[in-house]
Every structure is written in C-alpha cells, then in structure tokens.
Scaffold this motif. Sequence first.
Motif, PDB file in Angstrom:
ATOM      1  N   GLU A   6       0.847  -1.189   0.000  1.00 27.50           N
ATOM      2  CA  GLU A   6       0.000   0.000   0.000  1.00 27.50           C
ATOM      3  C   GLU A   6       0.884   1.242   0.000  1.00 27.50           C
ATOM      4  OE1 GLU A   6      -3.796  -1.123  -0.363  1.00 27.50           O
ATOM      5  OE2 GLU A   6      -3.359   0.931   0.262  1.00 27.50           O
ATOM      6  N   LEU A   7       0.830   1.982  -1.059  1.00 27.67           N
ATOM      7  CA  LEU A   7       1.638   3.202  -1.165  1.00 27.67           C
ATOM      8  C   LEU A   7       0.700   4.385  -1.340  1.00 27.67           C
ATOM      9  CD1 LEU A   7       4.175   4.912  -1.681  1.00 27.67           C
ATOM     10  CD2 LEU A   7       4.341   3.874  -3.920  1.00 27.67           C
ATOM     11  N   MET A   8       0.704   5.262  -0.354  1.00 26.36           N
ATOM     12  CA  MET A   8      -0.205   6.404  -0.396  1.00 26.36           C
ATOM     13  C   MET A   8       0.596   7.710  -0.337  1.00 26.36           C
ATOM     14  SD  MET A   8      -3.728   7.136   1.612  1.00 26.36           S
ATOM     15  CE  MET A   8      -3.147   6.787   3.247  1.00 26.36           C
ATOM     16  N   ILE A   9       0.260   8.604  -1.232  1.00 26.76           N
ATOM     17  CA  ILE A   9       0.883   9.924  -1.228  1.00 26.76           C
ATOM     18  C   ILE A   9      -0.156  10.936  -0.752  1.00 26.76           C
ATOM     19  CG2 ILE A   9       0.332  10.294  -3.697  1.00 26.76           C
ATOM     20  CD1 ILE A   9       3.008  11.892  -3.861  1.00 26.76           C
ATOM     21  N   CYS A  10       0.264  11.831   0.138  1.00 23.80           N
ATOM     22  CA  CYS A  10      -0.647  12.868   0.614  1.00 23.80           C
ATOM     23  C   CYS A  10      -0.850  13.908  -0.494  1.00 23.80           C
ATOM     24  CB  CYS A  10      -0.086  13.544   1.867  1.00 23.80           C
ATOM     25  SG  CYS A  10      -1.192  14.840   2.458  1.00 23.80           S
ATOM     26  N   LEU A  11      -2.100  14.081  -0.858  1.00 23.58           N
ATOM     27  CA  LEU A  11      -2.426  15.093  -1.862  1.00 23.58           C
ATOM     28  C   LEU A  11      -3.168  16.272  -1.244  1.00 23.58           C
ATOM     29  CD1 LEU A  11      -3.393  12.859  -4.929  1.00 23.58           C
ATOM     30  CD2 LEU A  11      -1.199  13.928  -4.406  1.00 23.58           C
ATOM     31  N   GLY A  12      -3.064  16.394   0.063  1.00 25.54           N
ATOM     32  CA  GLY A  12      -3.573  17.597   0.730  1.00 25.54           C
ATOM     33  C   GLY A  12      -2.841  18.817   0.198  1.00 25.54           C
ATOM     34  N   SER A  13      -3.438  19.987   0.332  1.00 25.06           N
ATOM     35  CA  SER A  13      -2.889  21.168  -0.351  1.00 25.06           C
ATOM     36  C   SER A  13      -1.486  21.531   0.112  1.00 25.06           C
ATOM     37  CB  SER A  13      -3.837  22.358  -0.209  1.00 25.06           C
ATOM     38  OG  SER A  13      -4.120  22.590   1.147  1.00 25.06           O
ATOM     39  N   SER A  14      -1.197  21.357   1.390  1.00 24.07           N
ATOM     40  CA  SER A  14       0.134  21.719   1.892  1.00 24.07           C
ATOM     41  C   SER A  14       1.215  20.824   1.295  1.00 24.07           C
ATOM     42  CB  SER A  14       0.155  21.634   3.422  1.00 24.07           C
ATOM     43  OG  SER A  14       1.461  21.848   3.900  1.00 24.07           O
ATOM     44  N   CYS A  15       1.043  19.527   1.400  1.00 26.42           N
ATOM     45  CA  CYS A  15       2.039  18.594   0.841  1.00 26.42           C
ATOM     46  C   CYS A  15       2.125  18.713  -0.683  1.00 26.42           C
ATOM     47  CB  CYS A  15       1.699  17.158   1.211  1.00 26.42           C
ATOM     48  SG  CYS A  15       1.966  16.744   2.945  1.00 26.42           S
ATOM     49  N   PHE A  16       0.985  18.862  -1.318  1.00 17.67           N
ATOM     50  CA  PHE A  16       0.972  18.930  -2.782  1.00 17.67           C
ATOM     51  C   PHE A  16       1.751  20.150  -3.265  1.00 17.67           C
ATOM     52  CE2 PHE A  16      -1.061  19.627  -6.978  1.00 17.67           C
ATOM     53  CZ  PHE A  16      -0.879  18.367  -7.518  1.00 17.67           C
ATOM     54  N   ALA A  17       1.494  21.301  -2.636  1.00 17.28           N
ATOM     55  CA  ALA A  17       2.142  22.545  -3.060  1.00 17.28           C
ATOM     56  C   ALA A  17       3.634  22.542  -2.751  1.00 17.28           C
ATOM     57  CB  ALA A  17       1.484  23.733  -2.365  1.00 17.28           C
ATOM     58  N   PHE A  42      -0.978   1.943  -5.488  1.00 14.25           N
ATOM     59  CA  PHE A  42      -0.570   3.338  -5.330  1.00 14.25           C
ATOM     60  C   PHE A  42      -1.780   4.249  -5.471  1.00 14.25           C
ATOM     61  CE2 PHE A  42       1.530   7.134  -7.562  1.00 14.25           C
ATOM     62  CZ  PHE A  42       1.820   7.745  -6.357  1.00 14.25           C
ATOM     63  N   HIS A  43      -1.993   5.062  -4.464  1.00 17.70           N
ATOM     64  CA  HIS A  43      -3.124   5.992  -4.539  1.00 17.70           C
ATOM     65  C   HIS A  43      -2.854   7.247  -3.715  1.00 17.70           C
ATOM     66  CE1 HIS A  43      -4.629   4.488  -0.576  1.00 17.70           C
ATOM     67  NE2 HIS A  43      -3.987   3.430  -0.975  1.00 17.70           N
ATOM     68  N   GLY A  44      -3.638   8.256  -3.972  1.00 16.16           N
ATOM     69  CA  GLY A  44      -3.513   9.515  -3.254  1.00 16.16           C
ATOM     70  C   GLY A  44      -4.456   9.546  -2.069  1.00 16.16           C
ATOM     71  N   GLY A  45      -4.065  10.294  -1.054  1.00 13.80           N
ATOM     72  CA  GLY A  45      -4.914  10.427   0.125  1.00 13.80           C
ATOM     73  C   GLY A  45      -5.130  11.891   0.476  1.00 13.80           C
ATOM     74  N   HIS A  46      -6.123  12.114   1.316  1.00 15.90           N
ATOM     75  CA  HIS A  46      -6.347  13.461   1.842  1.00 15.90           C
ATOM     76  C   HIS A  46      -5.292  13.766   2.900  1.00 15.90           C
ATOM     77  CE1 HIS A  46     -10.029  13.809  -0.345  1.00 15.90           C
ATOM     78  NE2 HIS A  46     -10.528  12.715   0.203  1.00 15.90           N
ATOM     79  N   CYS A  47      -5.263  15.000   3.346  1.00 15.59           N
ATOM     80  CA  CYS A  47      -4.307  15.452   4.369  1.00 15.59           C
ATOM     81  C   CYS A  47      -4.163  14.421   5.489  1.00 15.59           C
ATOM     82  CB  CYS A  47      -4.778  16.785   4.943  1.00 15.59           C
ATOM     83  SG  CYS A  47      -3.739  17.389   6.288  1.00 15.59           S
ATOM     84  N   PHE A  48      -2.900  14.043   5.780  1.00 14.32           N
ATOM     85  CA  PHE A  48      -2.617  13.067   6.835  1.00 14.32           C
ATOM     86  C   PHE A  48      -2.679  13.694   8.231  1.00 14.32           C
ATOM     87  CE2 PHE A  48       0.499  10.333   4.025  1.00 14.32           C
ATOM     88  CZ  PHE A  48      -0.538  10.064   3.153  1.00 14.32           C
ATOM     89  N   GLY A  49      -2.913  14.991   8.312  1.00  8.86           N
ATOM     90  CA  GLY A  49      -2.936  15.665   9.614  1.00  8.86           C
ATOM     91  C   GLY A  49      -1.542  15.886  10.172  1.00  8.86           C
TER      92      GLY A  49
END
Length: 81
Positions: A6-17, A42-49
């Motif tokens: 399971e590979l998840m990348i944070c696509l929340g605005s802070s990490c993305f930018a 592999f998928h994107g996730g919301h902000c990990f906090g």
Amino acid sequence: MGDRVELMICLGSSCFARGNKATLKSIQKFLEDHDLKDKVNFHGGHCFGNCAEGPNIKINGRLYTHVNEFKVIDILTNELL
Ligand code: FES
C-alpha cells in the motif's frame, strides 16, 4: 505471492504545493521503470494531519516525512526492490 504494498501519497494542499506534485510523478515513473504496478497499490490520500512535517507519504502505514522527488527514490528502492 504476498499482499500488494500500500503506497499512499498525501495530496492535501500543503504537501501537494510543497513537493508532492513532483513526487507523484517520480513515484509513477519508478513503478513503471521497475514493473511494479501490479505489486503496488498506489493511490492519493487526503491530508494526513501532519502538514508541519510534510511532504508526506505512507508505505504499508509507515509514515515518511520531508519527502521530495529525489529522496523518494531511495525510500522506494529500500521498500520495494
Ligand atoms: S497536506 Fe499532507 S499532511 Fe496535511
């Protein structure tokens, strides 16, 4: 055959930018180059906090912080190859 990684990348605005936009491309290329697309979910996730330590990714629930498009290659090499 084991379970898929399971590979998840944070696509929340802070990490993305701050870099995950480029890291996303770097991961996609790595998975293609090493023929790992069937082995890795592999998928994107919301902000990990955890924005303050970002950009972040998670591999099988393990959090990697301060990731960038170059560092991610070392992480993926250790985890997947
Ligand atoms: S945007 Fe990635 S942890 Fe918040």
